[in-house]
Write a protein that holds these residues in place. Structure first.
Motif, PDB file in Angstrom:
ATOM      1  N   LEU A 253      29.025  32.638  46.987  1.00 18.80           N
ATOM      2  CA  LEU A 253      28.623  33.087  48.317  1.00 18.80           C
ATOM      3  C   LEU A 253      28.151  31.914  49.160  1.00 18.80           C
ATOM      4  O   LEU A 253      27.297  31.137  48.733  1.00 18.80           O
TER       5      LEU A 253
ATOM      6  N   TYR B  42      27.865  36.440  54.383  1.00 16.80           N
ATOM      7  CA  TYR B  42      28.351  35.383  53.499  1.00 16.80           C
ATOM      8  C   TYR B  42      29.869  35.315  53.581  1.00 16.80           C
ATOM      9  O   TYR B  42      30.548  36.334  53.722  1.00 16.80           O
TER      10      TYR B  42
ATOM     11  N   ILE C 113      33.231  33.937  51.302  1.00 20.14           N
ATOM     12  CA  ILE C 113      33.613  33.686  49.914  1.00 20.14           C
ATOM     13  C   ILE C 113      34.896  32.870  49.961  1.00 20.14           C
ATOM     14  O   ILE C 113      35.967  33.395  50.283  1.00 20.14           O
TER      15      ILE C 113
END
Length: 290
Positions: A202, A220, A222
């Motif tokens: 993350l 977040y 990824i």
């Protein structure tokens, strides 16, 4: 949320339907007593204080509180020459709201001036533009974003179902103890405890938003999947169980629940309505000047 937007009963995207012999009008408006004390603050002063507000639900809009003129501080409202037309209520006069020479909110309030008979409950009432005021309160607690919808509900349930999140061949989360959050007007959302998330996967992003019912939200990425996950680090007390849990967007990363791939459902995308949605984070976290 609640009655009038997202997938609520009188929204344009209602998930259910009324069992009636004749089709309902495309636009339904509903009004009821708020039954909560609501106060409005501008320039360090309370400019409205009422225990008898009426709450208007209008298709595709957040609910709006209307105040009796007797519950508004004298001399703060200055009628302007601006008049607009409401689709159902007709001409609407706009006011500037002035506390002193330094604190003036142009187009800060409005009033429907030639109401049809079916909408006479709103006669003589004043509504304040949410973004133009410093803050709104129920009792001594600030309400952020829009008037609280009493028909909005959140239920959180513990489950032992297996939720697995993958992205580009990497397992991002694997849990058998997710929380599922059911929220009026939205399809369910699944939240994963931090211990079951691959934290290094993350990457925090600068974006923050707020929910009037859950609190301040962080996001977040990824890998190359931007804003693929989010969490409420300190969720409001009513939904504290999801604090610091992580939820994932099934249209951005691959999410399986009990082996079945999940997809973004109707009602999960947030549809913005009204001019009061874009408050910045600084204002949300600012200490009230009460």
């Amino acid at each position: 949320m609640g009655l009038s937007w997202q997938q609520g009963p009188i929204s344009t995207g209602a998930v259910g339907r009324f069992l009636v012999p004749e089709p309902l009008p495309k636009r339904l408006l509903y009004i009821e007593p708020l039954r909560r004390r609501m106060r409005v603050r501008l320039g360090g002063s309370w400019i409205a204080d009422s225990e008898r507000c009426l709450l208007l639900f209008e298709t595709g809009r957040y609910p709006v509180a209307y105040f009796s003129e007797a519950d508004v501080s004298p001399k703060v409202l200055q009628r302007t020459e601006q008049v607009t037309q409401h689709a159902d209520f007709g001409p609407t006069s706009w006011y500037s709201v002035q506390v002193d020479e330094q604190h003036i909110a142009e187009r800060g309030a409005w009033q429907h001036t030639d109401l049809p008979a079916y909408a006479s409950d709103l006669h003589g009432l004043i509504a304040f533009a949410w973004r133009a005021m410093d803050a709104f309160y129920e009792e001594d607690e600030r309400i952020v974003g829009h008037a609280a919808d009493p028909y909005h509900r959140i239920d959180i349930r513990q489950t032992s179902r297996n939720l697995v999140v993958n992205h580009e061949g990497r397992v991002i989360a694997d849990t058998k103890r997710p929380l599922v959050l059911y929220e009026s007007g939205f399809a369910p959302r699944w939240y994963v405890p931090r211990a079951d998330v691959d934290e290094p996967a993350l990457t925090a992003v600068k974006l923050q938003t707020f929910c009037p019912y859950k609190g301040l939200c962080s996001y977040y990425s990824i890998g190359g999947a931007r804003q693929a996950a989010w969490c409420y680090p300190e969720a409001y007390p009513e939904v504290r169980r999801i604090s610091n849990f992580v939820s994932f967007e099934p249209d951005i990363v691959t999410v399986h629940l009990d082996g079945k791939q999940m997809h973004l459902e109707p009602g999960q995308s947030v549809v913005p309505h009204g001019p009061d949605r874009n408050l910045d984070v600084a204002e949300i976290v600012r200490e009230p000047g009460a």
